[in-house]
Each structure stands twice: as structure tokens, then as C-alpha cells.
Design a protein around this motif. Structure first.
Motif, mmCIF file in Angstrom:
data_model
loop_
_atom_site.group_PDB
_atom_site.id
_atom_site.type_symbol
_atom_site.label_atom_id
_atom_site.label_comp_id
_atom_site.label_asym_id
_atom_site.label_seq_id
_atom_site.Cartn_x
_atom_site.Cartn_y
_atom_site.Cartn_z
ATOM 1 N N GLY A 101 -2.778 1.993 6.927
ATOM 2 C CA GLY A 101 -1.878 2.564 7.927
ATOM 3 C C GLY A 101 -0.813 3.424 7.291
ATOM 4 O O GLY A 101 -0.022 2.943 6.465
ATOM 5 N N LEU A 102 -0.808 4.694 7.610
ATOM 6 C CA LEU A 102 0.177 5.625 7.055
ATOM 7 C C LEU A 102 1.573 5.265 7.556
ATOM 8 O O LEU A 102 1.792 5.090 8.755
ATOM 9 C CB LEU A 102 -0.183 7.064 7.467
ATOM 10 N N PHE A 103 2.509 5.161 6.625
ATOM 11 C CA PHE A 103 3.889 4.785 6.962
ATOM 12 C C PHE A 103 3.923 3.498 7.785
ATOM 13 O O PHE A 103 4.664 3.376 8.759
ATOM 14 C CB PHE A 103 4.605 5.906 7.729
ATOM 15 N N GLN A 104 3.109 2.542 7.365
ATOM 16 C CA GLN A 104 2.980 1.297 8.122
ATOM 17 C C GLN A 104 4.306 0.547 8.247
ATOM 18 O O GLN A 104 4.773 0.268 9.337
ATOM 19 C CB GLN A 104 1.937 0.394 7.441
ATOM 20 N N ASP A 105 4.894 0.199 7.113
ATOM 21 C CA ASP A 105 6.155 -0.563 7.103
ATOM 22 C C ASP A 105 7.073 0.018 6.045
ATOM 23 O O ASP A 105 7.198 -0.523 4.945
ATOM 24 C CB ASP A 105 5.888 -2.047 6.807
ATOM 25 N N ALA A 115 0.829 -1.206 0.000
ATOM 26 C CA ALA A 115 0.000 0.000 0.000
ATOM 27 C C ALA A 115 0.867 1.261 0.000
ATOM 28 O O ALA A 115 0.608 2.212 -0.757
ATOM 29 C CB ALA A 115 -0.929 0.004 1.209
ATOM 30 N N SER A 116 1.902 1.276 0.829
ATOM 31 C CA SER A 116 2.789 2.445 0.893
ATOM 32 C C SER A 116 3.557 2.620 -0.411
ATOM 33 O O SER A 116 3.747 3.746 -0.886
ATOM 34 C CB SER A 116 3.771 2.303 2.055
ATOM 35 N N VAL A 126 -6.856 7.670 0.933
ATOM 36 C CA VAL A 126 -7.743 6.623 1.446
ATOM 37 C C VAL A 126 -6.978 5.323 1.643
ATOM 38 O O VAL A 126 -7.102 4.649 2.675
ATOM 39 C CB VAL A 126 -8.932 6.400 0.488
ATOM 40 N N LEU A 127 -6.153 4.965 0.664
ATOM 41 C CA LEU A 127 -5.352 3.737 0.746
ATOM 42 C C LEU A 127 -4.420 3.770 1.951
ATOM 43 O O LEU A 127 -4.315 2.789 2.700
ATOM 44 C CB LEU A 127 -4.547 3.554 -0.542
#
Length: 298
Positions: free
Chosen positions: A205-209, A36-37, A199-200
Motif C-alpha cells: 500500500g503506497l503511503f499506507q501508514d 515497507a514505506s 513493487v513493495l
């Protein structure tokens, strides 16, 4: 010479998108970035790069109020569909490459695009000769042979996602066909994906991994191999006919496959060689035969 260099850069850039995405997502979830990121950073980086290119090359500048009025006014009209198709392609592309090898992913993507474009032509009334039907059948059989092992195993989802990505790219291409200013339209579409990127990012999760290496790979994919690559390709298209452009794009899966071997340590088996030859050969037969028939008719 300038045309040759432009075409080579663009084709390498297209293959580079597959390589960069695969490198970034390799061995997920311990990869340097999540899918996603990678998607939203790629699209955002491409949008910024294209805005800079437009600022220095177009009469209508991004720093003007009128420019942004055009961007937002088209978002919820039929012209905004291009952005939706682009986002669908980019998101499915990233999630598919969590598991797919570089070459197989690129082959699935580009063969889906070509077969979809040919199919849409048939629906719209195009007529194929016997030779073209043979080529299309060869490509379709090769396509089924390529995906069948995955579709009959638990690993079917990545293949389906890449096929959806190919459909997204095909319809994105069809939506922008005949655009009088391809660079401007491309920029509009990338900018219009940004709300979807937000939205994505919020959903996953923003800055997830994200590590620094992951961010750099995604940013290069957006700024260089997507933003600059698309801009240079559209410029080269002015001096290429449709047949030349279509056939040249068939080299992308080959470039991506061998780049995957070199940079990602992947391997190519007999199954890949046979199915890729069937798919690319079949599509080439349709494209080249159709061009010759149109030339004789003219």
C-alpha cells in the motif's frame, strides 16, 4: 585528521541506520511509519543523494543518456545481483526492527555479515589457524546464545529476518568487492532497487501508514546515514587496509546498542553483554590473527 573524521562519521552513520529505523518503527502499528514505506523511502532517498554526489564528483554524469544506458543494461545481468542483495538487506532490516531492540538488531546484522564473509572465504579455499578456529567457534557459540531465546519463542521471526538482512549485506559486499569505482557502483545498485521499491509499495500500500515524522526519519536514514555514510566510508577505505576496516565495523553494534539506550529508552542486560563480547571478540580474533599471519608470510 580528515581520515579520522571520515571514519567516525561513517561508523556513526551505520549505527544511525539502526537507531533511525527502530525509532521510526517503535511500537508498531501505532508507529509514525510502516516497515515497507520506511524501506522504499530510505532506498529512494539514498539513490537521489548518491546521484547528486555522482553528478558533482564523477566524470560520467547522471544527466547523460549514456549513464542511464549503463544503469539499465546492467539491471538484468550478473552486476544487477548487487541491487537484489541490497534490496533484500534493506527490506528484511526494516521488518526485523518492528520488534528487535536496536543493539540486538545491529549485533545480529553485523555478526551475520562477518561470519558469512569468513565462511565464504573457507569455501573458497582459505585456511584458518588453530587460533582463528577458536575465534570463529567463540563467535558462533555467542551468536547461537544470542538468538536461541528468540528462536525457541514466538518472537523468532524478527531475528531470522535480521539474519537474512545480514546475509543480503554480506553477499552485496562480496558482489561489489574489487569495484574500481565504488561510489558509481553503489549508486547504480541503489537506483536499480527503485523498481523493486515500487513493487513493495504496491504490495503493502503506497503511503499506507506514514506521518511526517516517519517520512523524515526514513529520508534521513536514506540520504544521510545510508547515501552519505556509504560514500564517505568508501572514500575512507582508500586509506584503510582490510583488517582495519573489518575491526572498525565491529564497533557499530556497540554504538547502536548505546544509542538505543539513549534515544529509544531501551535497556541492555547481562545476556547482551556476554553474547556481544563473545561474538565481537571471536570475530576480532579471526581478523587480527589472519592479518598477522599474512604479514609474516609476506
Amino acid at each position: 585528521m580528515a581520515l579520522v573524521l571520515s571514519v567516525v562519521f561513517a561508523l556513526v552513520a551505520f549505527a544511525g541506520n539502526s537507531v533511525l529505523c527502530r525509532l521510526a518503527l517503535l511500537a508498531n502499528p501505532s508507529a509514525p511509519i510502516d516497515a515497507a514505506s520506511f524501506t522504499w523511502i530510505r532506498l529512494a532517498s539514498a539513490a537521489v543523494t548518491l546521484l547528486i554526489l555522482v553528478q558533482f564528483t564523477q566524470s560520467e554524469k547522471p544527466l547523460s543518456k549514456r549513464y542511464w544506458a549503463d544503469v539499465f543494461s546492467g539491471t538484468f545481468k550478473s552486476s544487477g545481483l548487487g541491487a537484489a542483495y541490497l534490496f533484500l538487506y534493506a527490506a528484511c532490516f526494516s521488518f526485523a526492527y518492528i520488534s528487535l531492540d536496536t543493539g540486538i538488531g545491529a549485533l545480529l546484522l553485523f555478526s551475520t555479515v562477518q561470519i558469512t564473509m569468513i565462511t565464504v572465504g573457507l569455501i573458497n579455499g582459505a585456511r584458518l589457524s588453530m587460533v582463528e578456529w577458536v575465534g570463529l567457534l567463540l563467535a558462533a557459540v555467542g551468536f547461537l546464545a544470542l538468538v536461541w531465546p528468540d528462536l525457541t519463542s514466538p518472537a523468532w521471526l524478527p531475528s531470522v529476518l535480521m539474519i537474512i538482512a545480514g546475509l543480503g549485506w554480506a553477499f552485496y559486499t562480496l558482489a561489489g568487492k574489487g569495484a574500481s569505482n565504488p561510489l558509481q557502483v553503489t549508486t547504480f545498485n541503489f537506483v536499480r532497487t527503485l523498481p523493486l521499491c515500487v513493487v513493495l509499495a504496491l504490495v503493502f500500500g503506497l503511503f499506507q501508514d506514514i506521518t511526517m515524522n516517519g517520512f523524515i526519519l526514513a529520508a534521513i536514514s536514506g540520504a544521510i546515514t545510508s547515501g552519505c555514510g556509504y560514500a564517505i566510508w568508501y572514500r575512507a577505505l582508500r586509506d584503510l587496509n582490510t583488517t582495519q576496516a573489518a575491526v572498525l565495523q565491529l564497533t557499530v553494534p556497540v554504538l547502536a546498542a548505546f544509542a538505543g539506550v539513549v534515544f529509544a529508552g531501551e535497556s541492555l542486560d547481562v545476556h547482551f553483554y556476554v553474547t556481544s563480547t563473545m561474538i565481537l571478540g571471536g570475530v576480532a580474533i579471526v581478523i587480527i590473527t589472519g592479518a598477522k599471519m599474512r604479514a609474516r608470510a609476506a
